[in-house]
Design a protein around this motif. Sequence first.
Motif, PDB file in Angstrom:
ATOM      1  N   LYS A  19       0.828  -1.211   0.000  1.00 49.62           N
ATOM      2  CA  LYS A  19       0.000   0.000   0.000  1.00 49.62           C
ATOM      3  C   LYS A  19       0.867   1.268   0.000  1.00 49.62           C
ATOM      4  CE  LYS A  19      -4.539   1.122   1.716  1.00 49.62           C
ATOM      5  NZ  LYS A  19      -5.600   0.831   2.673  1.00 49.62           N
ATOM      6  N   ALA A  20       1.933   1.232   0.793  1.00 45.11           N
ATOM      7  CA  ALA A  20       2.820   2.398   0.833  1.00 45.11           C
ATOM      8  C   ALA A  20       3.497   2.586  -0.530  1.00 45.11           C
ATOM      9  CB  ALA A  20       3.869   2.212   1.929  1.00 45.11           C
TER      10      ALA A  20
ATOM     11  N   HIS B 291      -6.698   5.353   0.866  1.00 46.66           N
ATOM     12  CA  HIS B 291      -5.478   5.574   1.636  1.00 46.66           C
ATOM     13  C   HIS B 291      -5.702   6.509   2.812  1.00 46.66           C
ATOM     14  CE1 HIS B 291      -2.424   3.629  -1.004  1.00 46.66           C
ATOM     15  NE2 HIS B 291      -3.394   3.774  -1.885  1.00 46.66           N
ATOM     16  N   LYS B 292      -6.953   6.889   3.022  1.00 47.45           N
ATOM     17  CA  LYS B 292      -7.302   7.844   4.087  1.00 47.45           C
ATOM     18  C   LYS B 292      -6.332   9.030   4.055  1.00 47.45           C
ATOM     19  CE  LYS B 292      -9.422   4.372   7.017  1.00 47.45           C
ATOM     20  NZ  LYS B 292      -9.135   3.178   6.175  1.00 47.45           N
TER      21      LYS B 292
ATOM     22  N   ALA C  30      -6.840  -0.696 -12.624  1.00 46.94           N
ATOM     23  CA  ALA C  30      -6.581   0.656 -12.129  1.00 46.94           C
ATOM     24  C   ALA C  30      -6.894   0.736 -10.638  1.00 46.94           C
ATOM     25  CB  ALA C  30      -7.418   1.672 -12.905  1.00 46.94           C
ATOM     26  N   ALA C  31      -7.989   0.117 -10.218  1.00 49.70           N
ATOM     27  CA  ALA C  31      -8.357   0.150  -8.800  1.00 49.70           C
ATOM     28  C   ALA C  31      -7.303  -0.569  -7.964  1.00 49.70           C
ATOM     29  CB  ALA C  31      -9.729  -0.494  -8.592  1.00 49.70           C
ATOM     30  N   ARG C  32      -6.804  -1.698  -8.476  1.00 56.36           N
ATOM     31  CA  ARG C  32      -5.759  -2.412  -7.726  1.00 56.36           C
ATOM     32  C   ARG C  32      -4.498  -1.559  -7.640  1.00 56.36           C
ATOM     33  NH1 ARG C  32      -4.775  -8.024 -10.317  1.00 56.36           N
ATOM     34  NH2 ARG C  32      -3.289  -8.210  -8.614  1.00 56.36           N
ATOM     35  N   THR C  33      -4.173  -0.890  -8.736  1.00 57.14           N
ATOM     36  CA  THR C  33      -2.987  -0.035  -8.735  1.00 57.14           C
ATOM     37  C   THR C  33      -3.106   1.073  -7.698  1.00 57.14           C
ATOM     38  OG1 THR C  33      -2.774  -0.460 -11.079  1.00 57.14           O
ATOM     39  CG2 THR C  33      -1.518   1.369 -10.203  1.00 57.14           C
ATOM     40  N   VAL C  34      -4.323   1.586  -7.559  1.00 57.72           N
ATOM     41  CA  VAL C  34      -4.537   2.652  -6.588  1.00 57.72           C
ATOM     42  C   VAL C  34      -4.444   2.106  -5.160  1.00 57.72           C
ATOM     43  CG1 VAL C  34      -6.392   4.089  -5.673  1.00 57.72           C
ATOM     44  CG2 VAL C  34      -5.809   4.225  -8.082  1.00 57.72           C
ATOM     45  N   GLY C  35      -4.657   0.804  -5.007  1.00 56.55           N
ATOM     46  CA  GLY C  35      -4.558   0.210  -3.674  1.00 56.55           C
ATOM     47  C   GLY C  35      -5.906  -0.124  -3.066  1.00 56.55           C
ATOM     48  N   VAL C  36      -6.932  -0.217  -3.902  1.00 57.22           N
ATOM     49  CA  VAL C  36      -8.267  -0.563  -3.410  1.00 57.22           C
ATOM     50  C   VAL C  36      -8.268  -2.023  -2.939  1.00 57.22           C
ATOM     51  CG1 VAL C  36     -10.709  -0.684  -4.043  1.00 57.22           C
ATOM     52  CG2 VAL C  36      -9.248   1.063  -5.059  1.00 57.22           C
TER      53      VAL C  36
END
Lengths: 332, 302
Positions: free
Chosen positions: A91-92, A125-126, B194-200
């Motif tokens: 995530k980071a 990511h809040k 795209a959503a996975r790339t964003v971190g969803v």
Amino acid sequence: MSSGPLLQVDNLQMHFPVTAGMVFRRQVGAVRAVDGVDFHIEKGETFGLVGESGCGKTTIGRCILKLEEPTGGSIRFDGDEVAHLPSTEVKAYRRRVQAVFQDPYSSLNPRMTVEEIVGEPFLVHKACARDEIPGRVRDLLSLCGLPGRVQDRYPHEMSGGQRQRVGIARALALRPDFLVCDEAVSALDVSIQAQIIRLLEDLREELGLTYLFIAHDLSVVRHICHRVAVMYLGKIVEIGESESLFADPKHPYTQALLEAVPVPDPAVEKDRQFEPIKGEVPSPMNPPGGCAFHPRCPKAMPSCSDLTPAMETVGPDRRAACPHTGPTQAAA
Amino acid sequence: MTEVSASPVDVVSQQDVPPRRMSAKKRFLNALWQDKKAMVGVVVLTVFVLAAIFAPLITPYDPNDMEYDFMAAPSLAHPLGTDDLGRDLLSRIIQGAQISIFVGVSTVVLSLIAGLTLGILAGYFGGWLDNVIMRYIDLQWAFPNILIAVYLVAVFGTGLANIIAALALAYIDDFARVARGMVLSIKEEQYVAAARTVGVSDFRIMWRHILPNAAAPIIVQATVSVSYAILGEATLSFLGLGVEADTPTWGLMLSEGRSFISRAWWIGVFPGLAIMLVVLSINFVGDALRDFLDVRETQDKA
């Protein structure tokens, strides 16, 4: 922040297993989508990755974006190994590496409004309070040249160029350092392409971004990229500084690719003589032995089917994988 | 559109933004109004649902009173006639609407939740989870839905709750299949990447990105299934596996009327007509909903 390149890819491999059998699955082969690729990207530069469809350029992008887990090799981002990140660190990483996708029609969820699409990274990511999101989205949209009025539109209510701007706004939401642009302008009209390229270049300068620009359109790559790598069947065959590579291609494949680009002048184009590349790209499941390009190469010699050429320095900041590219080539 | 100020990047993109259309709710009501079949469906369904809700207030006679002429043809006193035991058919059909509609809707709600969950998990994660879930679904698919329901009711006994549970379980496979198929195609879309790339998160991708885009065929499946569930309840009642014998349900009435079809056609025909009207109306509304939910199609019509 380390002083090395922003992204360093070493011997990257992505082999997709091919299985057979319904009950007892066994692996009968592998598609070598990416087969030992090395390159690095300096901070602030635009690095181009070109090649025909199926050569593995998109797979490299997907590995960097953590959409695929590479089967071998390393990807170091800002000095840290990211090829196999634990999920807690992904995530980071995603805050720093984002993507602009090819198709502005399918890269936006048709059931979300522009505000929901561009605001989702903040939410996930809040990165800011919920009630701040509309303002942040508005800022991003205007940064990408879109009026605030599109905020409550759905993707199908906008044109292709506008959608691509929305995709760019989404990619920039988390203030990344690095953007993978996978065929980011290929699906757009030529006039819109120019606008989006200009936008990407402006943003790079303004925000200090670094791009990996994956494309098959050589004229676009020549225009936007500082350095370029040419791929063929999962391997890089030539890599170098963009302007000199286009002016003086060393590898026969690069030469053939460049010759295939039409000249935008009918008078010249009519009389221009060039040899189109013969045949089809071979299957990456069963690539030809030796140099993978030899069955289609105009300069192939018998030895080309046995020896796999290594990347060698063939000029200032230029490396190519072909024995015919050396200074002695003129005599041969 | 001249009030827009020029951005430094370019002006072209700002000029061809179409004006915002009506809200989604307004557009839906508008679309419904223009679709005559859907309007008919909504009106008929509303009548039946209201009848079901207010059944005790509006039945002209007690549905179980056996004090009238038996097998009396439709007349002013008994608009739909009376059955073989002298009960008023109109009152019984109104009372029966309660059971039929309740069974139909609650079966589908349960089945939808369970089937969607299984189908989406199987399609999204793939691998062994997909194998386990889908082999079970295949197993269930190999048997006719109604046979499964009959079996379950036979084992666990009759009664309203058991009938709903049995029917819900029997229809899970339809939803799981439709959902899995949709997920398999949607998860390859670039907006999911795209959503996975964003971190969803996986859950949010399934909920926000995949489910809404899979909704149209699932809603169609749901409307079809409501009709099937109503028919299923009718079949169980017909076979004597329904709710208690003195509860009027359409299926039970239909089965009773069968024996008298040559002497008193109304006993079987009117419950059958009620089933048909409700099922047809649900399908009309389902079609309208599907057309509306198809964004691209709506856009073309606009």
